[in-house]
Design a protein around this motif. Structure first.
Motif, short mmCIF file in Angstrom:
data_model
loop_
_atom_site.label_atom_id
_atom_site.label_comp_id
_atom_site.label_asym_id
_atom_site.label_seq_id
_atom_site.Cartn_x
_atom_site.Cartn_y
_atom_site.Cartn_z
N LEU A 152 0.82 -1.21 0.00
CA LEU A 152 0.00 0.00 0.00
C LEU A 152 0.86 1.26 0.00
O LEU A 152 0.53 2.25 -0.65
N LEU A 176 -6.05 0.09 -6.47
CA LEU A 176 -6.84 -0.06 -5.24
C LEU A 176 -8.33 -0.18 -5.50
O LEU A 176 -9.02 -0.94 -4.82
N CYS A 235 -7.79 1.15 3.70
CA CYS A 235 -7.42 0.08 2.77
C CYS A 235 -6.72 -1.06 3.50
O CYS A 235 -6.96 -2.24 3.23
N LEU A 236 -5.84 -0.72 4.43
CA LEU A 236 -5.10 -1.74 5.15
C LEU A 236 -6.00 -2.54 6.08
O LEU A 236 -6.00 -3.79 6.05
N ASN A 237 -6.78 -1.86 6.89
CA ASN A 237 -7.62 -2.56 7.86
C ASN A 237 -8.73 -3.37 7.20
O ASN A 237 -9.10 -4.43 7.69
N GLU A 238 -9.27 -2.85 6.10
CA GLU A 238 -10.34 -3.58 5.42
C GLU A 238 -9.82 -4.90 4.85
O GLU A 238 -10.48 -5.94 4.94
N SER A 239 -8.63 -4.87 4.26
CA SER A 239 -8.07 -6.09 3.68
C SER A 239 -7.77 -7.12 4.77
O SER A 239 -8.01 -8.32 4.58
N ILE A 240 -7.26 -6.65 5.91
CA ILE A 240 -6.98 -7.57 7.02
C ILE A 240 -8.28 -8.16 7.56
O ILE A 240 -8.38 -9.37 7.83
N ARG A 248 -11.14 -8.60 6.00
CA ARG A 248 -11.70 -9.56 5.05
C ARG A 248 -10.99 -10.91 5.14
O ARG A 248 -11.63 -11.98 5.12
N GLN A 249 -9.66 -10.88 5.22
CA GLN A 249 -8.90 -12.13 5.31
C GLN A 249 -9.20 -12.87 6.62
O GLN A 249 -9.37 -14.09 6.63
#
Length: 276
Positions: free
Chosen positions: A4, A48, A92-97, A99-100
């Motif tokens: 990112l 993104l 962007c960072l927290n949303e991807s974490i 989701r995973q």
């Protein structure tokens, strides 16, 4: 984080990933973002999010009329601003974490307890104190004995690279003490910072809590911070400061620019980060 950071106009100065939270020290490189061309803004944003057809046509080299070009330029200006925004980076960072993590747990809903907290580091003292606080997280938590064994931290990455006489890719480099025509980077010498973190880690050993070593690194003298105050900062930086962090002079200047009458934690700034 590093992927990112390559898209955003942000550089990572320090990080520590713990079992249930993480810390980041970020540098906003607005000067570089201001030089981005329309093509570069669209290309970065496309990594993104989905971009409208108008932007895709522009990237393909299709001709746009004046109104279309003005509209695209207007939208790209918003994207440029967001790509220099820590809130968008954290989103962007927290949303991807999240989701995973939800996919691994087979569930849905909120993953993070709350919104991230941030502090503005206004001078060298605040920057050094915050970076060391972040790099020493595993030692304070008693899950690592030394900086080089502190997994998932920027200090471990810097030490591994320093052994080969290099600085790691993906982290804001150390460029030495402040001077004229100074390049972008951290205003300290790498060797001095590594020595400082190593010394601090030894003093923060839970089995030796409260011990103040006499051989404090000379970087503390240049920063004008006493060893006792420095170790207090390494243990309590996050809890003692809110919002603006730096010398009283730097905090007052920032308050004037932001039209703020008062900043929380200014007394601690006076005691711990201001010149005597």
């Amino acid at each position: 984080m590093q992927q990112l950071a390559e898209v955003f106009a942000l550089d990572i100065a320090a990080y520590a990933v713990m079992s249930n939270h993480y810390h980041l020290v970020l540098y906003i490189d607005k000067k570089s973002a201001d030089k981005w061309s329309l093509t570069e803004i669209i290309t970065r944003w496309e990594k993104l999010f989905r971009v409208p057809c108008l932007a895709l046509r522009y990237l393909k080299g299709d001709s746009l009329d004046r109104c279309e070009l003005e509209k695209l330029t207007e939208v790209a200006a918003v994207w440029r601003e967001r790509l220099t925004d820590i809130s968008w980076f954290m989103r962007c960072l927290n949303e991807s974490i999240a989701r995973q993590a939800n996919a691994e747990d087979g569930c849905s809903g909120r993953f993070w307890e709350g919104r991230f907290k941030s502090q503005a580091l206004l001078d060298e003292k605040a920057l050094a104190a915050c970076m060391a606080y972040v790099d020493l997280n595993p030692i304070r938590a008693n899950i690592a004995d030394t900086p080089e064994t502190s997994n998932y931290t920027s200090i471990q990455l810097r030490i591994c690279s320093a052994i080969s006489g290099e600085q790691p890719q993906g982290l804001l480099p150390f460029v030495g003490d402040e001077r004229l025509n100074m390049p972008k980077g951290l205003p300290f010498q790498l060797s001095h910072y590594l020595e400082l973190v190593d010394w601090s880690g030894r003093c923060l050993d839970p089995r030796k809590r409260g011990a103040i070593a006499e051989n404090a690194p000379p970087i503390l003298e240049r920063l004008g911070i006493s060893p006792r105050h420095w170790l207090y900062l390494n243990r309590n930086f996050e809890s003692r400061f809110r919002g603006l962090v730096g010398s009283v002079e730097a905090v007052r200047k920032a308050c004037n620019l932001l039209n703020k009458r008062w900043a929380q934690g200014v007394r601690d700034c006076q005691q711990l980060l201001s010149s005597p």
